[in-house]
Scaffold this active site. Structure first.
Site, PDB file in Angstrom:
ATOM      1  N   ASP A 218      -2.140  10.525   5.824  1.00  0.00           N
ATOM      2  CA  ASP A 218      -1.725   9.120   5.793  1.00  0.00           C
ATOM      3  C   ASP A 218      -2.598   8.378   4.787  1.00  0.00           C
ATOM      4  O   ASP A 218      -3.823   8.580   4.740  1.00  0.00           O
ATOM      5  CB  ASP A 218      -1.888   8.505   7.188  1.00  0.00           C
ATOM      6  CG  ASP A 218      -1.331   7.100   7.272  1.00  0.00           C
ATOM      7  OD1 ASP A 218      -0.160   6.959   7.640  1.00  0.00           O
ATOM      8  OD2 ASP A 218      -2.071   6.142   6.972  1.00  0.00           O
ATOM      9  N   ILE A 219      -1.972   7.528   3.952  1.00  0.00           N
ATOM     10  CA  ILE A 219      -2.708   6.790   2.926  1.00  0.00           C
ATOM     11  C   ILE A 219      -3.528   5.686   3.586  1.00  0.00           C
ATOM     12  O   ILE A 219      -3.001   4.893   4.378  1.00  0.00           O
ATOM     13  CB  ILE A 219      -1.748   6.191   1.889  1.00  0.00           C
ATOM     14  CG1 ILE A 219      -0.907   7.301   1.240  1.00  0.00           C
ATOM     15  CG2 ILE A 219      -2.510   5.415   0.816  1.00  0.00           C
ATOM     16  CD1 ILE A 219       0.183   6.789   0.327  1.00  0.00           C
ATOM     17  N   ASN A 226      -0.416  -2.617  -0.604  1.00  0.00           N
ATOM     18  CA  ASN A 226       0.926  -3.140  -0.877  1.00  0.00           C
ATOM     19  C   ASN A 226       0.916  -4.655  -0.978  1.00  0.00           C
ATOM     20  O   ASN A 226       1.542  -5.252  -1.863  1.00  0.00           O
ATOM     21  CB  ASN A 226       1.882  -2.699   0.234  1.00  0.00           C
ATOM     22  CG  ASN A 226       2.935  -1.733  -0.259  1.00  0.00           C
ATOM     23  OD1 ASN A 226       3.036  -1.454  -1.448  1.00  0.00           O
ATOM     24  ND2 ASN A 226       3.730  -1.216   0.647  1.00  0.00           N
ATOM     25  N   ASP A 235       4.863   1.889  -4.433  1.00  0.00           N
ATOM     26  CA  ASP A 235       5.728   3.059  -4.660  1.00  0.00           C
ATOM     27  C   ASP A 235       5.063   4.051  -5.616  1.00  0.00           C
ATOM     28  O   ASP A 235       5.226   5.275  -5.465  1.00  0.00           O
ATOM     29  CB  ASP A 235       7.072   2.614  -5.232  1.00  0.00           C
ATOM     30  CG  ASP A 235       7.937   1.893  -4.206  1.00  0.00           C
ATOM     31  OD1 ASP A 235       7.589   1.934  -3.008  1.00  0.00           O
ATOM     32  OD2 ASP A 235       8.956   1.301  -4.599  1.00  0.00           O
ATOM     33  N   GLU A 261       4.027   5.704   4.838  1.00  0.00           N
ATOM     34  CA  GLU A 261       3.007   6.297   3.977  1.00  0.00           C
ATOM     35  C   GLU A 261       2.438   7.548   4.615  1.00  0.00           C
ATOM     36  O   GLU A 261       1.314   7.944   4.339  1.00  0.00           O
ATOM     37  CB  GLU A 261       1.890   5.292   3.680  1.00  0.00           C
ATOM     38  CG  GLU A 261       1.066   4.880   4.870  1.00  0.00           C
ATOM     39  CD  GLU A 261       1.612   3.655   5.603  1.00  0.00           C
ATOM     40  OE1 GLU A 261       0.831   3.030   6.323  1.00  0.00           O
ATOM     41  OE2 GLU A 261       2.800   3.330   5.449  1.00  0.00           O
TER      42      GLU A 261
END
Length: 354
Positions: A218-219, A226, A235, A261
């Site tokens: 997971d980011i 964002n 993106d 994500e």
């Protein structure tokens, strides 16, 4: 208005009111896609989408526009693909009907030719044959043979055309099938394909006793990234992670984006240590990339990922394996992010994040 229809109307308005409340509490804006996602969630039409949405809310406390777009594409946008498949199937059936009609004509032509040969054969054996009659018979044979040859040439040409058309339709159906299993943003497998591969891999490992591992990543701080730089730049980050996964995982791995994500790597045949090597390669490579905003050339710094690794154990189901990998990933976040934790750690470590 009947009582039943009035009840349905009241129910739909109640759903709409609940949708608006959820969009205010968790959604970025009341876009048509967001409304469709939340309405489907409230109505309970797509359980898998509901699970994915709950997972996102649990991780981030709110959804971005990119999240709702991803949920829509992965779970609700199948109508277009179904339309393509239906159109292609109808064309295929029409093409087959045309071929069958040509075959019927060819069979009829052959039957007529055989009947002519039989009639002429009887004429030759049962009647006195003059030179003039022989000429007539030969002329008739030549004419009938030319008709059959012409019919066969037409049939052959039609069959070639149909073969090319059917091959094109087959390729179109295959492309549609692949599209239905692919995340449009990253080109990785989508949640549907990820779940299918995970299920078959777990079943195979249980039957054969061969190892398999699952990596979930997971980011870190993706929502903040964002909000700061915008969805288009977000993106870019998602695509970057997908590129790194392709570079780091082997050819047998199935790579998927199954959440906003959140990514997964199914690794059949790999033990924990081998899976951890791949997980670390992805983490370090993501961390080592400098991000630059394409439109301005502005340096955006770096992003990191938190990674969890779980290995298949006797009695595991796809759900239990995924849950354990998720717990490892959340343990990595709890420990400071930008790290890999596998399920060899003590149960108390994973219990802390359950």
């Amino acid at each position: 208005m009947s009582q039943g229809r009035h009840a349905d109307r009241d129910y739909s308005f109640a759903l709409a009111q609940r949708v608006q409340e959820l969009m205010r509490d968790y959604g970025p804006s009341a876009t048509p896609r967001a409304y469709t996602v939340w309405y489907s969630y409230v109505a309970g039409h797509h359980p898998l989408m509901n699970d994915a949405l709950k997972r996102l809310i649990g991780q981030k406390q709110a959804l971005t526009e990119a999240d709702t777009d991803a949920l829509f594409e992965q779970h609700l946008a199948g109508g277009r693909l179904a339309d393509i498949a239906g159109e292609t199937s109808a064309t295929m059936l029409s093409e087959i009907a045309g071929v069958m009609e040509m075959l019927d004509l060819s069979v009829g032509s052959a039957a007529a030719y055989n009947a002519s040969l039989s009639s002429l054969s009887q004429d030759l054996t049962q009647n006195a044959v003059t030179r003039e009659r022989v000429r007539e018979i030969v002329g008739t044979l030549v004419g009938k043979t030319r008709e059959v040859a012409t019919s066969n040439r037409v049939l052959e040409a039609r069959m070639r055309e149909s073969r090319a058309e059917i091959e094109m339709l087959r390729e179109k159906l295959e492309a549609t099938r692949l599209e239905s299993l692919t995340d449009p943003l990253t080109g990785l497998s989508n949640r549907k394909h990820f779940e299918e591969v995970l299920r078959t891999s777990v079943e195979s490992a249980a039957v054969t006793g061969t190892p398999m591992s699952l990596v979930v990543l997971d980011i870190d701080f993706f929502k903040r990234f964002n909000d700061l730089y915008g969805h288009l730049t977000g993106d870019q980050v998602l695509r970057l992670v997908a590129i790194v996964m392709r570079e780091s995982a082997g050819p047998q791995a199935t790579l998927a984006r199954f959440g906003g994500e959140e990514f997964g790597i199914v690794l059949p045949g790999l033990e924990r240590a081998e899976a951890r090597v791949i997980a670390e390669a992805v983490r370090q490579s993501v961390m080592g990339r400098d991000l630059v905003k394409r439109s301005t050339g502005e340096s955006l710094g770096r992003v990191s990922v938190s990674v969890g690794v779980a290995v298949h154990k006797a009695g595991d189901s796809p759900v239990s394996l995924l849950e354990r990998a998720d717990l490892c990933m959340f343990a990595a976040k709890r420990a400071g992010r930008n790290r890999t934790i596998d399920d060899s750690v003590g149960a108390d470590v994973l219990q802390d994040v359950a």
